[in-house]
Design a protein around this motif. Structure first.
Motif, PDB file in Angstrom:
ATOM      1  N   GLY A   8       0.814  -1.201  -0.160  1.00 31.71           N
ATOM      2  CA  GLY A   8      -0.008   0.142  -0.119  1.00 31.71           C
ATOM      3  C   GLY A   8       0.855   1.085  -0.113  1.00 31.71           C
ATOM      4  O   GLY A   8       1.900   1.395  -0.396  1.00 31.71           O
ATOM      5  N   ASP A  19       2.144  -4.864  -4.846  1.00 35.91           N
ATOM      6  CA  ASP A  19       0.914  -4.449  -4.502  1.00 35.91           C
ATOM      7  C   ASP A  19       0.132  -4.525  -5.822  1.00 35.91           C
ATOM      8  O   ASP A  19       0.705  -4.578  -6.817  1.00 35.91           O
ATOM      9  N   ARG A  20      -0.901  -4.739  -5.957  1.00 39.24           N
ATOM     10  CA  ARG A  20      -2.003  -4.507  -6.948  1.00 39.24           C
ATOM     11  C   ARG A  20      -2.470  -3.215  -7.565  1.00 39.24           C
ATOM     12  O   ARG A  20      -2.778  -3.023  -8.517  1.00 39.24           O
ATOM     13  N   ASN A  21      -2.327  -2.165  -6.458  1.00 38.73           N
ATOM     14  CA  ASN A  21      -2.829  -1.078  -6.565  1.00 38.73           C
ATOM     15  C   ASN A  21      -1.942  -0.008  -7.172  1.00 38.73           C
ATOM     16  O   ASN A  21      -0.784   0.231  -6.543  1.00 38.73           O
ATOM     17  N   ARG A  23      -1.726   3.048  -7.456  1.00 37.54           N
ATOM     18  CA  ARG A  23      -1.361   4.156  -6.541  1.00 37.54           C
ATOM     19  C   ARG A  23      -0.895   4.041  -5.253  1.00 37.54           C
ATOM     20  O   ARG A  23      -0.493   4.844  -4.442  1.00 37.54           O
ATOM     21  N   SER A  24      -0.172   2.605  -5.088  1.00 37.11           N
ATOM     22  CA  SER A  24       0.531   2.308  -3.867  1.00 37.11           C
ATOM     23  C   SER A  24       1.773   2.921  -4.053  1.00 37.11           C
ATOM     24  O   SER A  24       2.505   3.376  -4.977  1.00 37.11           O
TER      25      SER A  24
END
Length: 174
Positions: A8, A19-21, A23-24
């Motif tokens: 994150g 991470d898969r996000n 924006r992390s």
């Protein structure tokens, strides 16, 4: 090198974050439910997954992937809500609701369920955090200091003396 799975925006300083996000603060973007992760076997000295395991599609496969990625003797640190805490159920992205014995299938004695997985971890530390009232009354100390009391608490008291968060530290056995 430490792998911070599901890092994150609070990536562990000095670690490699995944991470898969987008924006992390991840160094590598990948779907945490798609195996294998893009690293060689035994690439890391340790791994942390803070409030991640309750979000994955398959706890067993995820733990097996953690086992693959960390060298023998390396450490895996997990934190997750206890299933009696309201946060376990109020987050619609939580797929699993766990207790302090949920990872016994990976232990030395594998609780008699060794056929689920061949990945093995030695439990080095389990810490259960309780809601503030129970912590102030000394229940948290009892739950964490005495494994038999923790079992008693899980079986008979946890719906009254509710848990909050659990922290696990495992040693990878290969």
């Amino acid at each position: 090198m430490i792998l911070d799975v599901g890092c994150g925006i609070n990536k562990l300083p000095g670690s490699l974050g995944i991470d898969r996000n987008a924006r992390s603060r991840a160094d590598v973007l990948c779907d945490l439910d798609h195996f294998p992760y893009p690293f060689k076997d035994s690439s890391f000295d340790g791994l942390q997954a803070i409030h991640v395991i309750e979000h994955v599609s398959d706890v067993l496969k995820t733990m097996e992937e953690f086992h693959r990625l960390v060298r023998a003797g390396g450490r895996v640190f997990l934190a997750t809500p206890h299933y009696t805490d309201f946060s376990s159920f109020c987050d619609p992205t939580h797929k699993w609701h766990l207790n302090s014995f949920s990872f016994r299938y990976f232990g030395d004695d594998n609780a008699g369920y060794g056929y689920y997985s061949t990945a093995r971890f030695r439990e080095k530390k389990v810490r259960v955090k309780l809601l503030a009232l129970w912590r102030y009354l000394g229940f948290e100390l009892l739950v964490n200091a005495f494994p038999r009391f923790r079992r008693f608490w899980e079986h008979y008291l946890c719906f009254v003396v509710r848990g909050k968060v659990m922290e696990f530290e495992f040693e990878v056995l290969k």
